[in-house]
Design a protein around this motif. Structure first.
Motif, PDB file in Angstrom:
ATOM      1  N   THR A 303      19.226  -7.924  -4.681  1.00  0.00           N
ATOM      2  CA  THR A 303      18.295  -8.973  -5.081  1.00  0.00           C
ATOM      3  C   THR A 303      16.862  -8.497  -4.838  1.00  0.00           C
ATOM      4  N   LYS A 304      15.923  -9.322  -5.278  1.00  0.00           N
ATOM      5  CA  LYS A 304      14.513  -8.977  -5.079  1.00  0.00           C
ATOM      6  C   LYS A 304      14.137  -9.036  -3.598  1.00  0.00           C
ATOM      7  N   VAL A 307      14.860  -5.704  -2.289  1.00  0.00           N
ATOM      8  CA  VAL A 307      13.861  -4.743  -2.751  1.00  0.00           C
ATOM      9  C   VAL A 307      12.597  -4.825  -1.899  1.00  0.00           C
ATOM     10  N   GLU A 308      12.131  -6.033  -1.636  1.00  0.00           N
ATOM     11  CA  GLU A 308      10.914  -6.187  -0.840  1.00  0.00           C
ATOM     12  C   GLU A 308      11.120  -5.676   0.592  1.00  0.00           C
ATOM     13  N   HIS A 323       8.324  -0.145  -6.233  1.00  0.00           N
ATOM     14  CA  HIS A 323       9.403  -1.122  -6.327  1.00  0.00           C
ATOM     15  C   HIS A 323       9.232  -1.955  -7.589  1.00  0.00           C
ATOM     16  N   TYR A 325      11.226  -5.401  -9.690  1.00  0.00           N
ATOM     17  CA  TYR A 325      12.275  -6.403  -9.867  1.00  0.00           C
ATOM     18  C   TYR A 325      11.837  -7.373 -10.955  1.00  0.00           C
ATOM     19  N   LEU A 328       8.606  -9.651 -10.898  1.00  0.00           N
ATOM     20  CA  LEU A 328       7.315  -8.995 -10.720  1.00  0.00           C
ATOM     21  C   LEU A 328       6.490  -9.110 -11.986  1.00  0.00           C
ATOM     22  N   ARG A 333       4.666  -4.132 -12.838  1.00  0.00           N
ATOM     23  CA  ARG A 333       5.862  -3.342 -13.140  1.00  0.00           C
ATOM     24  C   ARG A 333       5.489  -2.040 -13.840  1.00  0.00           C
ATOM     25  N   THR A 351      16.081  -3.546  -8.668  1.00  0.00           N
ATOM     26  CA  THR A 351      17.315  -4.289  -8.910  1.00  0.00           C
ATOM     27  C   THR A 351      17.943  -3.751 -10.190  1.00  0.00           C
TER      28      THR A 351
END
Length: 845
Positions: A303-304, A307-308, A323, A325, A328, A333, A351
């Motif tokens: 999930t995001k 990622v964070e 990163h 997702y 974003l 992105r 993700t």
């Protein structure tokens, strides 16, 4: 293959020499006359983008058409894939010449300059006004995501009858992301004479149904039967604990992949000028032939929130991290992806938004931090590396709860699962088998302590970890289930000492770690002594229980007597469980083993076994199955099809939907569903339809996830047209010439009208008459001033063609103020402020 010389030259300069199998099978069929629809199915990284882009450029002639209306439409599931397709198309169409010049020819005519193909991209996250202007500029090829494209179609009332070439790239992903309604709406607006192409790595049932409705006699090009993943991909699977995933990731990046700390930009990128003009000649060819960097790593998370957290953890550890997702911002992105492409960052945490169709030429490693819950998702994740003949590694973390999904993947790929690698096989074993094993205990303990130190130094990490854990719990509840057979095999593996799982007593180290020279994998005396000590500790059984402590087995208390009776009963059960053969005298088999060492046996193959024991397949004497005519209730290659499905077994609703059976035809079912009513909780009343929209209104999912009616119009385009004073031509009409050099002449006012006669009743009539006489004498006299732009005949109001309205340079007011004028203006401003700051008379009272 019948390609245009300019197209061959462009492909040669980009470094393409030999077409891939999907390109050899697709391009001749797409260029044949009459054109035919096509469904292309091949694994990721096999060149599907060029397979449809090369015929597109040649079909459109490589030149812009002045007739209004787009001629080609490409639909992609994600914004990053749309941007990549746009880059590929522009590189391919650059330098097109209609004269049929070959490579190396030079033409001096500029008649075709500025007439190359126009490309337009329509994705979410960008302003509507810019996309309105792009559509009015008449692009030849539109690359779009379905949600925003349908929004523009409804908002601008676009006519798509001019589209000749339609491509659905990563078509199965389009259906998974909820674009099915939008795709059907777009298909209904396209002409019937179009050529439609579907390209994907998998072919689910929903896509087959869509191909039946939207394609006419399509040709199926399927090249995934032999290999679902690249033969150059090497895979390693690590058994880890959920609490030690962070430490395992740091150990993998540092000791196995050898990712450098900080931002180390490659030497070739320091002179890179890709942000400016396009480089021609040999520089362009050298830019396309980029070798894979051994430390470029793509990390997939669930999930995001994962990622964070991982981005902050790895940044705190000193790595250069990007990163991406889904939630974003689009500009962010693009920036993060460009940083990773240029080599400014070594790690990209994403993700599954980046798991489809994105080709990063400097990528060699893919890490599955969270193991995917579907075999097809795994195929697309690892397909980001080992593309177009390049080497690559896929590293996957597998917890105890994710072990059934690994066994499903084994059935899907048809490869054996092993915990050992032959000494003479090298890296070939990692491409032919699924090698499974744990990390070394010594290194992991050090990294666990290092993560604790990072938590103390960076206080945001514990908070982000808590958020990630809550998100992981929701992710666990929403993902699909593995097969029952895989769950059963996973339980057996956890009990079998042959498999070295994380936390086991006699856990060995993964073979790849032995090759990379880990300390815990070297088999030192200290490690052997530690292993023996752990075996002794785990095999220790106390002679007394907690009820007998302090009495030393005297049996003086009731609890000690009870435990003695319980121990006798358990001993009898153990004796009954021992097989009767264990009481027999066992011979010393050492001699037999020594004799058998020199004998080599040839293993029988499956055909010989079937020829000799043909009845064994029928399952025993009670089975009267004839394999020639027997039709199983399991579909052929059901394990493979199950790997393709994301929603299989996800919930009871999905299982029940597949089990429904009705004797009436589909038309009758659709008719009943159209007339039946359902209870709407929000409206507190019965509504018609299947519940998708109120009273059967088709709902479309926007980029932000909000569902709106398919016919929703906000009026933004009408406001933009009124503000910019632009009209949208109809299909087939000539496009508007909106270039700056020609557009200004159209609205230039050259008409000169005479001034109205002076009013004799005005008080300044005499003064006006004298001024007009002086002007006429100045224009008609012998010392008449002339201007380079022409004379200014007529009244005073017609002097707009001169530079200063007919005034001499001495009388023209100077716009530059002197020092005295500036001081005077400042003094007047201060006096005005002081006056405004006074209190009123009422205030004084």
């Amino acid at each position: 293959m019948g390609l245009h010389p300019s197209l061959l030259r462009s492909l040669t300069l980009q470094g393409y020499r030999i077409p891939t199998p999907i390109q050899r099978s697709s391009i001749p069929s797409l260029l044949a006359s009459p054109p035919r629809d096509l469904v292309g199915m091949a694994r990721t990284g096999s060149g599907k983008t060029l397979a449809y882009m090369i015929p597109l450029v040649q079909r459109l002639g490589g030149r812009h058409s002045t007739t209004f209306g787009a001629r080609a439409l490409i639909l992609t599931p994600t914004r990053e894939l749309a941007l990549q397709v746009l880059r590929v198309g522009k590189e391919l169409a650059r330098g097109w010449s209609d004269e049929g010049a070959h490579a190396g020819d030079q033409t001096g005519s500029d008649s075709t300059k500025g007439q190359s193909l126009r490309w337009g991209m329509i994705v979410g996250g960008e302003g509507l006004d810019e996309q309105f202007e792009m559509i009015t500029n008449n692009p030849d090829v539109i690359i779009a995501t379905p949600g925003r494209l349908l929004h523009l179609i409804v908002e601008m009332n676009l006519d798509l009858r001019s589209v000749q070439y339609v491509v659905f790239d990563e078509a199965d992903r389009l259906f998974e992301m909820g674009f099915e309604t939008a795709l059907n709406e777009i298909i209904h607006r396209l002409p019937a004479s179009r050529q439609t192409l579907l390209f994907s790595a998998t072919l689910p049932k929903s896509l087959v149904e869509f191909a039946k409705a939207g394609l006419q006699d399509p040709k199926l090009v399927r090249l995934d039967a032999e290999s679902k993943i690249s033969s150059d991909l090497k895979m390693a699977f690590f058994s880890v604990k959920q609490a030690e995933k962070d430490a395992c990731l740091l150990a993998l990046l540092r000791d196995v992949i050898h990712v450098p700390l900080g931002s180390e930009m490659p030497q070739d990128d320091k002179d890179d000028t890709s942000g400016g003009k396009f480089r021609k000649g040999k520089g362009k060819q050298r830019a396309t032939q980029v070798t894979t960097a051994p430390h470029q790593t793509l990390i997939f998370a669930a999930t995001k929130h994962h990622v964070e957290y991982l981005a902050n953890l790895l940044s705190s550890a000193g790595y250069a991290v990007s990163h991406i997702y889904g939630a974003l911002d689009q500009a962010a992105r693009q920036f993060q992806m460009e940083q990773f492409r240029r080599g400014h960052t070594s790690l990209l945490v994403v993700t599954d938004v980046a798991a489809r169709g994105i080709d990063i030429p400097v990528l060699e490693n893919v890490v599955n931090y969270d193991f995917p819950h579907g075999a097809r998702v795994f195929v697309h994740r690892v397909g980001r590396t080992a593309r177009a003949g390049r080497q690559g590694w896929a590293w996957s973390f597998v917890t105890h709860t994710e072990l059934p999904y690994l066994l499903d993947l084994q059935l899907f790929l048809g490869r054996p699962l092993s915990g050992e690698v032959p000494s003479d096989s090298g890296d070939e074993a990692y491409t032919e088998s699924l090698i499974f094993g744990p990390f070394g205990r010594e290194e992991i303990d050090e990294d666990v302590e290092y993560v604790r130190q990072l938590d103390e130094a960076y206080h945001q990490l514990p908070t982000l970890r808590d958020v990630m854990k809550r998100g992981h719990m929701m992710y666990e509840r929403s993902k699909g289930k593995a097969s029952q057979a895989s769950y059963k095999r996973a339980k057996e593996m956890s009990k079998d000492h042959q498999w070295s799982l994380a936390g086991a007593t006699e856990a060995s180290v993964h073979p790849i770690l032995v090759q990379r020279g880990w300390r815990s994998a070297k088999g030192s005396d200290v490690e052997q002594a530690r292993s023996k000590l752990m075996q002794v500790v785990n095999s220790f059984t106390p002679s007394e229980t907690v009820f007998e402590v302090g009495h030393k087995g005297k049996g003086t208390t009731v609890t000690s007597a009870l435990m003695k009776e319980r121990r006798k009963a358990l001993q009898k059960a153990v004796e009954r469980a021992v097989p009767s053969t264990s009481t027999a005298v066992v011979e010393d088999t050492s001699e037999l083993v020594e004799k058998a060492k020199g004998i080599s046996l040839d293993m029988a193959d499956e055909d010989e076994i079937e020829a000799v024991f043909g009845t064994s397949k029928k399952g025993g004497k009670d089975n009267f199955r004839d394999e020639e005519f027997y039709m199983s209730h399991y579909q052929k290659d059901s394990a493979t099809d199950k790997g393709y499905a994301l929603t299989d077994g996800a919930s009871f609703v999905e299982q029940a939907r597949g089990a429904t059976f009705d004797l009436t035809g589909d038309d009758g079912v659709a008719g009943r569903q159209r007339h039946q009513v359902k209870w709407d909780k929000k409206k507190k009343r019965f509504v018609k339809g299947d519940g998708v929209g109120a009273d059967n209104v088709k709902m479309v999912k926007t980029e932000s996830g909000v569902k709106l009616p398919a016919t929703y119009r906000s009026g933004r385009f009408e406001e933009w047209k009124a503000k910019s004073k632009v009209s949208l031509p109809k299909i087939g009409e000539a496009e508007q010439d909106r270039r700056p050099g020609t557009g200004s002449r159209k609205f230039r006012h050259n008409k000169v009208t005479e001034a109205k006669p002076l009013d004799q009743l005005r008080s300044d009539y005499d003064r006006k008459v004298r001024q007009s006489k002086k002007a006429e004498e100045a224009n008609d006299g012998p010392t008449k001033p002339t201007s380079k732009r022409g004379s200014t005949n007529g009244p005073k109001g017609a002097k707009g063609k001169t530079r200063h309205g007919g005034k001499p340079m001495g009388r023209v007011k100077n716009e530059i103020k002197t020092v005295d004028q500036i001081r005077k203006q400042r003094k007047a401003t201060e006096q005005r402020k002081a006056k405004n700051a006074r209190t009123t008379r009422k205030g004084r009272r």
